[in-house]
Design a protein around this motif. Sequence first.
Motif, short mmCIF file in Angstrom:
data_model
loop_
_atom_site.label_atom_id
_atom_site.label_comp_id
_atom_site.label_asym_id
_atom_site.label_seq_id
_atom_site.Cartn_x
_atom_site.Cartn_y
_atom_site.Cartn_z
N MET A 41 0.83 -1.21 0.00
CA MET A 41 0.00 0.00 0.00
C MET A 41 0.86 1.26 0.00
SD MET A 41 -3.09 -0.98 2.60
CE MET A 41 -4.21 -2.33 2.22
N HIS A 42 0.37 2.26 -0.69
CA HIS A 42 1.05 3.54 -0.80
C HIS A 42 0.04 4.66 -0.58
CE1 HIS A 42 3.99 1.00 -3.03
NE2 HIS A 42 2.88 0.52 -3.59
N VAL A 43 0.52 5.80 -0.07
CA VAL A 43 -0.33 6.97 0.11
C VAL A 43 -0.17 7.86 -1.12
CG1 VAL A 43 -0.79 9.01 1.52
CG2 VAL A 43 -0.12 6.87 2.61
N ALA A 44 -1.24 8.00 -1.89
CA ALA A 44 -1.19 8.81 -3.11
C ALA A 44 -1.02 10.29 -2.76
CB ALA A 44 -2.46 8.61 -3.93
N LEU A 45 -0.18 10.97 -3.52
CA LEU A 45 0.11 12.37 -3.22
C LEU A 45 -0.99 13.31 -3.71
CD1 LEU A 45 3.94 12.51 -3.98
CD2 LEU A 45 2.77 12.07 -1.82
N SER A 46 -1.80 12.86 -4.65
CA SER A 46 -2.83 13.74 -5.20
C SER A 46 -3.80 14.22 -4.14
CB SER A 46 -3.60 13.01 -6.31
OG SER A 46 -4.18 11.81 -5.82
N VAL A 47 -4.10 13.36 -3.16
CA VAL A 47 -5.05 13.72 -2.10
C VAL A 47 -4.46 14.78 -1.17
CG1 VAL A 47 -6.45 12.79 -0.22
CG2 VAL A 47 -5.97 11.37 -2.23
N HIS A 48 -3.14 14.86 -1.12
CA HIS A 48 -2.48 15.75 -0.16
C HIS A 48 -1.74 16.91 -0.83
CE1 HIS A 48 -3.43 12.97 3.02
NE2 HIS A 48 -2.93 11.98 2.31
#
Length: 303
Positions: free
Chosen positions: A276-283
């Motif tokens: 799993m990775h945290v997408a940067l688009s949301v942040h």
Amino acid sequence: MMNRLYFMYCFAILNSKLVFSNGNPFMGYNVQQAEVHEFDFVVSISIKRYASLVLEEDYHICGGVLITTRYVITSAHCKCEGSGELEDYTVKVGHDLRNWEANYSIMSWKNFKRCCCPLYKRENTCNDIAVLKLAKDIRSKITRNIELPAINYSPIDQLYNKNATSADWGNVNSMLHPRYMQKVTMTTISMQECLRNINQAHRIAELNNDLPKNYVLESNILCSNGNRVPGVIPYTILGDGDSGGPLIIGKNQIIAINLGSFPVIGPDYRTYEQTMHVALSVHREFIENQIRNKGWIGCLGKN
């Protein structure tokens, strides 16, 4: 007195040999050693750790990504890896952890929402991103040109089925981590495929009483698997210390940072664990506000 000093010296030498290994932080297919300067923008976040007899300095706990010559993106939960003050953390640039090219202190560590985000608690996973400000510009110690990455803020559903690379050092176990940066190639997958694999893991491992039967992914999570290999089930598992490292498409487009692998169900079921990775688009707003020195919520240091 001399015997005690000699014992401490031997312990220090032994310790210095134990903390490095030729093992891979990533587990699965397509793991290789990165080329020197291939990912100059990938950094090691380290902490000073105290042993009973010696001081272990610069112990790698997480990866990070230089997005400017002064700011680094990483995982918020990396601050939970140690209980030290901000001055106990450093950012290292270089391919070789034993002979790093430059070392930088951290001026501020700003998490999206909470100072520490316990990994995989559902109310916290969406906040697992942080921006660090270095005390000095990297060019104060490195004169050669370091090519910085481009941040790709594409929506998550436009990033499915992409060939992607992650690079980091990670930890083989509590005493070992690779000396040289490692890399692994993966394929991003849809949220539906990711959930299907997680639920399949629950059924096979008979963990339905311990984990939700219908796990719900947060809206900012992007999943990946090992590249398709004929005749085998592909998988890539992140090791301890790989959090905060980048997920890269193309030559240097950062689309997400590493979160971890889930569910943690043991080596017999690795092929069903999802990376799993945290997408940067949301942040995007949070990241850009940090670079402008405004709009932060926590955690350590000056603005």
